[in-house]
Design a protein around this motif. Structure first.
Motif, PDB file in Angstrom:
ATOM      1  N   VAL A   1      99.860  -4.179  13.554  1.00 51.02           N
ATOM      2  CA  VAL A   1      99.080  -5.299  13.008  1.00 51.02           C
ATOM      3  C   VAL A   1      98.089  -5.783  14.063  1.00 51.02           C
ATOM      4  O   VAL A   1      98.481  -6.346  15.092  1.00 51.02           O
ATOM      5  N   PHE A   2      96.804  -5.563  13.809  1.00 51.32           N
ATOM      6  CA  PHE A   2      95.767  -6.099  14.697  1.00 51.32           C
ATOM      7  C   PHE A   2      95.487  -7.539  14.289  1.00 51.32           C
ATOM      8  O   PHE A   2      95.265  -7.830  13.109  1.00 51.32           O
ATOM      9  N   ILE A   3      95.492  -8.441  15.265  1.00 52.59           N
ATOM     10  CA  ILE A   3      95.237  -9.857  14.980  1.00 52.59           C
ATOM     11  C   ILE A   3      93.890 -10.246  15.578  1.00 52.59           C
ATOM     12  O   ILE A   3      93.685 -10.176  16.797  1.00 52.59           O
TER      13      ILE A   3
ATOM     14  N   GLU B   1     106.589  -9.996  15.564  1.00 51.12           N
ATOM     15  CA  GLU B   1     107.385  -9.148  16.449  1.00 51.12           C
ATOM     16  C   GLU B   1     108.871  -9.268  16.108  1.00 51.12           C
ATOM     17  O   GLU B   1     109.598  -8.269  16.064  1.00 51.12           O
ATOM     18  N   LYS B   2     109.333 -10.490  15.844  1.00 53.07           N
ATOM     19  CA  LYS B   2     110.740 -10.698  15.468  1.00 53.07           C
ATOM     20  C   LYS B   2     111.085 -10.006  14.160  1.00 53.07           C
ATOM     21  O   LYS B   2     112.214  -9.562  13.961  1.00 53.07           O
ATOM     22  N   ALA B   3     110.102  -9.917  13.279  1.00 50.36           N
ATOM     23  CA  ALA B   3     110.330  -9.305  11.964  1.00 50.36           C
ATOM     24  C   ALA B   3     110.252  -7.780  12.021  1.00 50.36           C
ATOM     25  O   ALA B   3     110.392  -7.114  10.992  1.00 50.36           O
ATOM     26  N   GLY B   4     110.020  -7.211  13.209  1.00 53.56           N
ATOM     27  CA  GLY B   4     110.015  -5.767  13.350  1.00 53.56           C
ATOM     28  C   GLY B   4     108.653  -5.113  13.329  1.00 53.56           C
ATOM     29  O   GLY B   4     108.546  -3.886  13.387  1.00 53.56           O
ATOM     30  N   PHE B   5     107.595  -5.918  13.246  1.00 59.22           N
ATOM     31  CA  PHE B   5     106.243  -5.365  13.275  1.00 59.22           C
ATOM     32  C   PHE B   5     105.777  -5.188  14.722  1.00 59.22           C
ATOM     33  O   PHE B   5     106.429  -5.637  15.666  1.00 59.22           O
ATOM     34  N   LYS B   6     104.640  -4.515  14.880  1.00 54.40           N
ATOM     35  CA  LYS B   6     104.060  -4.296  16.204  1.00 54.40           C
ATOM     36  C   LYS B   6     102.684  -4.956  16.260  1.00 54.40           C
ATOM     37  O   LYS B   6     101.656  -4.289  16.096  1.00 54.40           O
TER      38      LYS B   6
ATOM     39  N   TYR C   1      97.838 -10.342  25.076  1.00 58.42           N
ATOM     40  CA  TYR C   1      99.089  -9.687  25.435  1.00 58.42           C
ATOM     41  C   TYR C   1      98.886  -8.211  25.800  1.00 58.42           C
ATOM     42  O   TYR C   1      99.489  -7.706  26.741  1.00 58.42           O
ATOM     43  N   GLN C   2      98.062  -7.514  25.033  1.00 57.38           N
ATOM     44  CA  GLN C   2      97.975  -6.065  25.185  1.00 57.38           C
ATOM     45  C   GLN C   2      96.927  -5.575  26.194  1.00 57.38           C
ATOM     46  O   GLN C   2      97.059  -4.482  26.725  1.00 57.38           O
TER      47      GLN C   2
ATOM     48  N   THR D   1      91.233  -3.176  32.364  1.00 55.27           N
ATOM     49  CA  THR D   1      90.992  -2.403  31.141  1.00 55.27           C
ATOM     50  C   THR D   1      89.591  -2.679  30.604  1.00 55.27           C
ATOM     51  O   THR D   1      89.095  -3.798  30.686  1.00 55.27           O
ATOM     52  N   ARG D   2      88.951  -1.669  30.071  1.00 60.73           N
ATOM     53  CA  ARG D   2      87.676  -1.863  29.374  1.00 60.73           C
ATOM     54  C   ARG D   2      87.984  -2.497  28.014  1.00 60.73           C
ATOM     55  O   ARG D   2      88.349  -1.821  27.063  1.00 60.73           O
ATOM     56  N   TRP D   3      87.846  -3.806  27.952  1.00 55.77           N
ATOM     57  CA  TRP D   3      88.399  -4.548  26.832  1.00 55.77           C
ATOM     58  C   TRP D   3      87.736  -4.207  25.500  1.00 55.77           C
ATOM     59  O   TRP D   3      88.393  -4.185  24.457  1.00 55.77           O
ATOM     60  N   GLN D   4      86.420  -3.923  25.506  1.00 58.86           N
ATOM     61  CA  GLN D   4      85.775  -3.582  24.238  1.00 58.86           C
ATOM     62  C   GLN D   4      86.342  -2.289  23.666  1.00 58.86           C
ATOM     63  O   GLN D   4      86.613  -2.186  22.464  1.00 58.86           O
TER      64      GLN D   4
END
Length: 272
Positions: free
Chosen positions: A135-137, A155-160, A166-167, A172-175
């Motif tokens: 799931v991209f937010i 995350e608690k419900a089992g999704f990623k 956070y990521q 990192t090249r953020w774009q």
């Protein structure tokens, strides 16, 4: 879209037949095998979504029989597919220990399912393992505190969930990282608030990129999910055709989880 294909391995032919029929009624294609060599041969000729393997595959009365676990280890050497371990022995230590085994940096056994809990329990475990979860937010940083609560619930419900704060690590090249995360996502959750609707810049690019990807989906797919963090009106014309969710309402997060699970079901079982 083809039905997801699973490999079912058990030496109990009655259980094998009944389970195969149940899973086929639930929308899966099922290939069966009764021994390790038959299972490996099947995996070498077809692409499977998952394997369901009996723990005591060769001798159910022998407490030292680890043939199902041995097969799982053998499979992991050449195929990274997720594996469910089936057993009738609720306190069987070998089954519990199996969850601690890792190969290639990931857990060897995704889940252990007790046969006596019935076919519905098996189906729920299989669905949970295979449902799309990335799931991209998309959000603006003024709303970060609210969005982090959404992230934690997903995350608690089992999704990623994927959230830049956070990521994306330092250096990192953020774009590039954001572009890649959107392209790999199973769902895009677009967070809307009084701060975001008149915002220009990269947030606007994220919204447009998600909508562009949505055009590659079928009309029945759930991919873009607009969520309102407050009672602000949705001004972005491109988002208006999508049913939104009011996160500020009492059951808002539950409705989001329901939408994600429904989207995953449509992906796994198109046409149902």
């Amino acid at each position: 879209m083809a039905k997801p294909l699973v490999l079912l391995v058990d030496d109990d032919k009655v259980y094998l037949s009944l389970t195969k029929r149940f899973l086929e009624l639930k929308g899966y294609a099922v290939k069966t095998a009764t021994d390790p060599n038959g299972a490996v041969k099947a995996l070498q000729h077809r692409t499977f979504s998952a394997a369901l393997i009996d723990l005591r595959l060769c001798n159910d009365t022998d407490p030292s029989d680890f043939s199902g676990l041995d097969l799982a280890c053998r499979i992991a050497r050449f195929n990274p597919l997720p594996i469910l371990l089936l057993t009738k022995h609720a306190t069987y230590e070998a089954a519990v220990r199996a969850l601690s085994i890792h190969q290639h940096g990931k857990r060897l056994i995704a889940e252990i399912v007790l046969k006596q809990h019935g076919f519905d329990s098996l189906f729920e475990a299989l669905e949970s393992m295979l449902l799309p979860k990335k799931v991209f937010i998309s959000y603006i940083h003024e709303d970060a505190t609210k969005v982090k609560r959404i992230y934690n619930r997903l995350e608690k419900a089992g999704f990623k969930p994927w959230m830049d704060s956070y990521q994306i690590k330092g250096g990192t090249r953020w774009q590039h990282a954001i572009q890649r995360a959107i392209s790999e996502a199973d769902f895009c959750v677009i967070c809307i608030s009084q701060h975001s609707e008149d915002r220009r810049g990269y947030y606007r690019w994220e919204v447009n990129a998600a909508i562009e990807l949505c055009l590659q989906k079928t009309d029945d797919d759930i991919f873009v999910i607009p969520v309102r963090l407050d009672a602000s009106a949705i001004k972005t014309e491109a988002l208006k055709p999508f049913q939104w969710i009011n996160l500020y309402e009492p059951r808002g997060i539950d409705r989001l989880l329901e939408a994600l699970r429904a989207g995953g079901q449509r992906y796994l079982h198109p046409g149902d």
